[in-house]
Design a protein around this motif. Sequence first.
Motif, PDB file in Angstrom:
ATOM      1  N   ILE A   1       1.062  -1.165   0.163  1.00 21.47           N
ATOM      2  CA  ILE A   1       0.027   0.095   0.192  1.00 21.47           C
ATOM      3  C   ILE A   1       0.833   1.276  -0.073  1.00 21.47           C
ATOM      4  CG2 ILE A   1      -1.682   1.330   1.245  1.00 21.47           C
ATOM      5  CD1 ILE A   1      -2.905  -1.416   2.275  1.00 21.47           C
ATOM      6  N   VAL A   2       1.950   1.392   0.830  1.00 18.31           N
ATOM      7  CA  VAL A   2       2.703   2.439   0.957  1.00 18.31           C
ATOM      8  C   VAL A   2       3.434   2.680  -0.568  1.00 18.31           C
ATOM      9  CG1 VAL A   2       5.090   3.511   1.809  1.00 18.31           C
ATOM     10  CG2 VAL A   2       3.577   2.122   3.420  1.00 18.31           C
ATOM     11  N   LEU A   3       3.766   1.743  -1.043  1.00 22.62           N
ATOM     12  CA  LEU A   3       4.491   1.710  -2.444  1.00 22.62           C
ATOM     13  C   LEU A   3       3.374   2.479  -3.641  1.00 22.62           C
ATOM     14  CD1 LEU A   3       6.620  -1.050  -3.892  1.00 22.62           C
ATOM     15  CD2 LEU A   3       7.066   1.346  -3.538  1.00 22.62           C
ATOM     16  N   ALA A   4       2.210   1.949  -3.134  1.00 26.60           N
ATOM     17  CA  ALA A   4       1.117   2.469  -4.334  1.00 26.60           C
ATOM     18  C   ALA A   4       0.843   3.997  -3.970  1.00 26.60           C
ATOM     19  CB  ALA A   4      -0.106   1.578  -4.142  1.00 26.60           C
ATOM     20  N   VAL A   5       0.823   4.239  -2.774  1.00 29.65           N
ATOM     21  CA  VAL A   5       0.532   5.649  -2.389  1.00 29.65           C
ATOM     22  C   VAL A   5       1.896   6.497  -2.886  1.00 29.65           C
ATOM     23  CG1 VAL A   5       0.544   7.287  -0.371  1.00 29.65           C
ATOM     24  CG2 VAL A   5      -0.762   4.993  -0.360  1.00 29.65           C
ATOM     25  N   LEU A   6       3.250   6.037  -2.632  1.00 32.33           N
ATOM     26  CA  LEU A   6       4.311   6.666  -3.166  1.00 32.33           C
ATOM     27  C   LEU A   6       4.124   6.998  -4.737  1.00 32.33           C
ATOM     28  CD1 LEU A   6       7.010   5.386  -1.116  1.00 32.33           C
ATOM     29  CD2 LEU A   6       5.762   7.333  -0.850  1.00 32.33           C
ATOM     30  N   PHE A   7       3.939   5.892  -5.551  1.00 34.63           N
ATOM     31  CA  PHE A   7       3.572   5.981  -6.781  1.00 34.63           C
ATOM     32  C   PHE A   7       2.751   6.990  -7.212  1.00 34.63           C
ATOM     33  CE2 PHE A   7       5.516   1.649  -8.026  1.00 34.63           C
ATOM     34  CZ  PHE A   7       6.647   1.988  -7.614  1.00 34.63           C
ATOM     35  N   SER A   8       1.729   7.078  -6.419  1.00 34.28           N
ATOM     36  CA  SER A   8       0.508   8.095  -6.727  1.00 34.28           C
ATOM     37  C   SER A   8       0.952   9.442  -6.529  1.00 34.28           C
ATOM     38  CB  SER A   8      -0.498   7.587  -5.971  1.00 34.28           C
ATOM     39  OG  SER A   8      -1.169   6.375  -6.148  1.00 34.28           O
TER      40      SER A   8
END
Lengths: 178, 443, 325
Positions: free
Chosen positions: B194-201
């Motif tokens: 989830i953290v990765l998805a947020v950072l990419f977003s």
Amino acid sequence: MKTLLLTANRGIEFAEKAIIIFSILLMMVNSTANAIGRYAFGQSLFFAEELNQFLIVGVTFVGFAYAVRKGRNIRMTAVYDALSSRTKKVLLTLISLTTGLLLMFLTYKSVIYVQEVKDINRLSPALQFPVYIIYAVIPVGLAMASLQYLIAFLMNVTHEGTYLSLSVQDGDAEDIGV
Amino acid sequence: MNFLSDVVAGELDIYVITFTLVVTMVVLLFLSFPMVVPLAVAALVGLVHFSQIDTGVIIQQIVTGISPNALIAVPMFILAADIMARGHTANNLLGLIEAYFGHRRGGLPITACLSCTLFGSVSGSTQATVVSVGQIMRPKLLAAGYKDSFVMALIINASDIAFLIPPSIGLILYGTLANTSVGELFIAGIGPGIVLAVLFSVYCYVYSLLQGDTIALVERKTGAERIAALKRALLPLGFPALIVGGIYSGAVTPTEAASFSVLYALVVECLIYRELKLNDVLNAALSTGLITAVVFILVGMGQAFSWYISFEQIPQGLLEPLDLEGASDAYILAIIALSFFVGCMFVDSLVVLVILTPIFVPIVESSGLDPVLVGVMVTLQMAIGSATPPFGCDIFTAIAIFNKPYMEVIKGTFPFFVILFVMSALLIFFPGIALMLRDLASL
Amino acid sequence: ETWKFASEEDKNDVQDIFAKTFAETIKEESDGDIKVRIFYYGQLGTENDIVELTARGTVQFVSVGTGHLGSYVPEVQALSVPYVLGSDVDAIREVLTSSETIYNDLSDRFEKVNLKLLTMISEGEMAWGANKEIRSPADFDGQKIRTFTSTIPVETYKAFGATPTPLSWGEVYGALQLKTVDGMVNPIYFIYNAKWHEVQDYLMFPGQQPYVGTVSTNSEWFNGLSADKQAMVHKAIAAAEQAAHDYQLQINKENMDKILAERPDLKVVVLTDEERAVFRDLSSGLHETYYTVVENAYGEEEKSEARARARKILENLVREVKDAS
Ligand code: NA
Ligand code: NA
């Protein structure tokens, strides 16, 4: 003579396409039938995985040959793109020759491998099917790919332009169709 | 031929081997040989020159490399996506996304990013995600003015989040190899995912701010328009619903879900919309076979190459002098991450997992490291590895499906790489990102 | 010199303990002249790959589950027929290490693919996992049981009333968790290592058969060794067999304890003799299945001879197990 070769070439291309399409569609039918059987009728197709593996071997090696024919193989062209067109031509001529020879060597090794698998009479566990019959597609695919590169080499030597395969020039690789 | 004396003495210098193989691969790669050649030649040099082993093993290992059953999902998802992209499905789905997010800064790329995360998580296949989401979303992003390099990098990197979120073949394989609870690994992978998805977003948002003048936003849609878009997307929405529902309800395995999505796409496009003809379906199957083949031949040849590395136990030899016994936990974790990262640069992630895990298990056991944390770290590196050059299955897939040159595909990956690097560091210093959920679940 | 030993299992599994003890003994006996390099699960490819690599001489020793050898030596599947070996630990060990049938009749068939059979080891009784108690064929009704993709196991669970469902092992955990399949069959130590106990509620002991590992070497290479070295190999195999046997008993018990500690709600069911007798009776029909499987592996002119040979192997094996009990 030339027309004969061109006809043979078209015939082989047709066979490649037919095998690829048939395998991909059969894979879909096979997997869905297995799931429907298990879920709705309490019966699994015990050979479903094995059949899929056979099909993927077919798709990979025949598809590889087809991809070479269509100039769709993956290369890293960072340096190549920066070269002059003359250097490009020399390099690509060299590449098509060496790649063709390498694949010919691998074809030879795969013939031996298939022969070995035949000699020990290896049977697939679920279908009890002789594996060498399926694996015979390996030398066929590799040989066709090898041939494409060697033809590209001849085209590069005898014609203007930079050839990736018999009919595709560098930079022209395009989408494919039936 | 001075290496020959080493061979005769029975002791191969693994540094000489490693150096020779890496140089061979890199040189042939940059000379723009087809990618299958550097791998094959490096394997041949090792087998024939250094070890005098029968080269027939190359053929055997190509077949082994393409045999795992989970790989079947790849051609099936490619085919489903291709059929939908040729018909109405893809357009209607995009219409829906545009109606709700098209007017927002970064709305489209963030949607693409989250779609990749969701689809990848469920399907468990990063390559399938590149194809499905990529094939459908890329044209829209390009039309809106986003650069292709950004779009392709976004798609291949966001797809890799799939590794961290269950079901994940990487976590399952690690759990078995390292004797660690798969259930705990599944839970621990969710946080970093989830953290990765947020950072990419966040990056998508920042990128679209910076590129503000070249990117066209669509006008905000009215309520009625949105409802119309939703209606048009109802049938296409059955596709993700079928996959998510089918897998999480246990009706089908991820591999089978892939085949069902083809069936669904066929029914919708051919029978309901009547958009596609038999010829279109055959074309889609042909194109699927071609893309599968160019990627799988590399997966197979990569397996042959790594077979040699494994046979000569080169990773063990290279890691020996690092003296990890008794080192600090952070150091060990960093070395593990680095080893997997480097390994994944050159061969397929799952192959690296099988080769390296047994080497590290005893070191992890004798240290104070939580094996679940190590599992998540390793999986994160595998995710990164699928998108890092030179060898990356997602890169190959993108090249094949978008018909774009290698360099163009990887041009925009650097910012994502930085984010992933930051994520790895975060995991070393704040293991809670992975372990907090796990600890909560076990209370 | 360096010999290579490939095993289908992970570090610290039964076959690995075998390989390690073998390596240590060879090192000692040769005063350090001969090293044995061990390869684990997947490092040199699939089970089929390591068998072929050994037959070809790239690797010298291989240990794999006996079921995997069926593709090369069809007769070996006699050991996969349920209720042939049973669950008497001592009897199984006696048969697996010194059976006339295995070391004469079966061993001949190994030579045909350039392998020399060295020993067989039990890795513990195969337990059934499920989410319900299974004591009779009726309990198996509608149960999707994950099995190895091969005729004998598939037909076994059909005969028992279940729905055998082949799945590659990477998919098993997820499939059990999501109830795509209901159960599976494996020895306890492996169930724990694969973490499948996390997603099963019941473990049944049917007294049906052990998981059998087979160790073989490249026949041509072995025959070319000096008498000294051959003796060394046999000695190391004996030592390794002993170590693997001891370890198997220990690790299966330890892992059973761990399973119960991690899953206190998981139920262990030991089938009674009467309940076992029902499944044993159902199994007798599978003897014909075995003969047919072997027969089918041969060309037209060899079929009847192959069938007769298979019958002899299976019947003798059954008699030997009975005598040993
Ligand atoms: Na996943
Ligand atoms: Na990579």
